[in-house]
Design a protein around this motif. Structure first.
Motif, PDB file in Angstrom:
ATOM      1  N   ALA A 149      93.049  20.244 -87.991  1.00  0.00           N
ATOM      2  CA  ALA A 149      94.278  21.035 -88.018  1.00  0.00           C
ATOM      3  C   ALA A 149      94.581  21.559 -86.613  1.00  0.00           C
ATOM      4  N   PRO A 150      95.762  21.291 -86.064  1.00  0.00           N
ATOM      5  CA  PRO A 150      96.077  21.723 -84.688  1.00  0.00           C
ATOM      6  C   PRO A 150      95.904  23.226 -84.477  1.00  0.00           C
ATOM      7  N   GLY A 151      96.267  24.015 -85.489  1.00  0.00           N
ATOM      8  CA  GLY A 151      96.162  25.461 -85.338  1.00  0.00           C
ATOM      9  C   GLY A 151      94.743  25.958 -85.170  1.00  0.00           C
ATOM     10  N   PHE A 152      93.775  25.218 -85.710  1.00  0.00           N
ATOM     11  CA  PHE A 152      92.375  25.613 -85.587  1.00  0.00           C
ATOM     12  C   PHE A 152      91.925  25.496 -84.131  1.00  0.00           C
ATOM     13  N   PHE A 153      92.304  24.389 -83.485  1.00  0.00           N
ATOM     14  CA  PHE A 153      91.981  24.209 -82.072  1.00  0.00           C
ATOM     15  C   PHE A 153      92.722  25.218 -81.199  1.00  0.00           C
ATOM     16  N   SER A 154      94.026  25.367 -81.442  1.00  0.00           N
ATOM     17  CA  SER A 154      94.831  26.216 -80.560  1.00  0.00           C
ATOM     18  C   SER A 154      94.442  27.686 -80.661  1.00  0.00           C
ATOM     19  N   ALA A 155      93.983  28.122 -81.843  1.00  0.00           N
ATOM     20  CA  ALA A 155      93.533  29.514 -81.977  1.00  0.00           C
ATOM     21  C   ALA A 155      92.303  29.753 -81.108  1.00  0.00           C
TER      22      ALA A 155
ATOM     23  N   GLY B 285      92.396  32.666 -73.532  1.00  0.00           N
ATOM     24  CA  GLY B 285      93.523  32.816 -72.622  1.00  0.00           C
ATOM     25  C   GLY B 285      93.984  31.492 -72.059  1.00  0.00           C
ATOM     26  N   ALA B 286      93.800  30.427 -72.846  1.00  0.00           N
ATOM     27  CA  ALA B 286      94.125  29.084 -72.373  1.00  0.00           C
ATOM     28  C   ALA B 286      95.059  28.376 -73.341  1.00  0.00           C
ATOM     29  N   GLY B 287      95.803  27.428 -72.816  1.00  0.00           N
ATOM     30  CA  GLY B 287      96.566  26.514 -73.646  1.00  0.00           C
ATOM     31  C   GLY B 287      95.724  25.295 -73.932  1.00  0.00           C
ATOM     32  N   MET B 288      96.133  24.502 -74.888  1.00  0.00           N
ATOM     33  CA  MET B 288      95.345  23.325 -75.237  1.00  0.00           C
ATOM     34  C   MET B 288      95.214  22.346 -74.074  1.00  0.00           C
ATOM     35  N   ALA B 289      96.213  22.291 -73.205  1.00  0.00           N
ATOM     36  CA  ALA B 289      96.156  21.376 -72.069  1.00  0.00           C
ATOM     37  C   ALA B 289      95.149  21.815 -71.017  1.00  0.00           C
TER      38      ALA B 289
END
Length: 253
Positions: A177-183, A189-193
């Protein structure tokens, strides 16, 4: 320079009751280099308390808020939406839902219940979903490396069974789930990139992280890895290495 690294647990840091060679030192090297670390697991048989204790027993120093679990994400959803859980999970995980709402409309919560996946339990969950209850899947992995060293069925097969019977898609909380990684990335204090993922599951860990926007995803040949996994799912890994020590060496380089 990466701001952070996301690390899977079972099959990457340890297998069974043993830390994998170089795992503890690899985490220490990341921290010494000033790289933030978060630990992401789809394990839904053991409560967070036990996972933290296991990691600390291996020598991995971490704070509770550095470990992200699907159960915690589901509890947050239940609280925000005012639902009480109907649990189809392993009994040991129940403590992670101790503070969930006891009253309110029910939502079915499915984890890896193991031998507690009885027909009666599955049918009770199906009837609630069929009647309109939200369906929350803590994870949907296909298999995991069991304590006897062999692969065993994970929760994914049972998620699919209930989806097929009810005609309703589950709301997924763990990887991929994308939200699991992005949380987890946001907590650093980071973005996924700006983060990388290290995992042994080419589908949930690697393809999932890359689909969520991770800069890099490193597949290790430990845990549930099987020959050919690097080409079995898309997007494929940024690199494939023998273990977490090699992964950290590559990321720091």
């Amino acid at each position: 320079m990466l701001k952070g690294v996301l690390i899977d647990l079972a099959g990457v840091l340890y297998t069974g009751e043993k830390a994998l060679p170089g795992a503890v030192a690899a985490v220490r090297r990341l921290r010494a280099a000033g790289v933030a670390v978060r630990f992401l697991t789809n394990s839904t048989r053991s409560p967070k308390r036990m996972l933290l204790a296991r990691l600390k027993a291996f020598g991995v120093d971490l704070a509770p808020d550095e470990l992200f679990t699907p159960a915690a994400a589901a509890c947050d959803w239940l609280a925000r939406h005012g639902h009480a859980p109907h649990l189809l999970i392993h009994p040991e995980l129940c403590e992670d839902f101790a503070d969930a709402h006891a009253i309110g409309p029910e939502a079915v919560v499915l984890g890896d219940a193991g031998r507690f996946f009885t027909y009666e339990a599955l049918n009770a969950a199906f009837r609630k979903i069929d009647a309109g209850a939200p369906f929350l899947a803590l994870a949907a992995n296909r298999v995991f490396r069991d304590s006897d060293g062999e692969l065993s069925l994970d929760a994914g097969a049972f998620v699919v069974a209930l989806e097929h019977a009810s005609g309703r898609a589950a709301l997924l909380f763990g990887k991929p789930a994308p939200g699991f990684f992005s949380a987890a990335a946001a907590s650093m204090g980071a973005g996924m990139a700006e983060v990388a993922m290290i995992g042994d599951d080419a589908e949930a860990d690697i393809a999932g992280a890359l689909d969520a926007g991770a800069a890099l995803a490193v597949l290790v040949r430990t845990g549930k890895y099987r020959d050919g996994d690097e080409t079995r799912f898309k997007p494929g890994p940024s690199m494939v290495v023998d273990g977490i020590g090699d992964a950290v060496d590559a990321l720091l380089a």
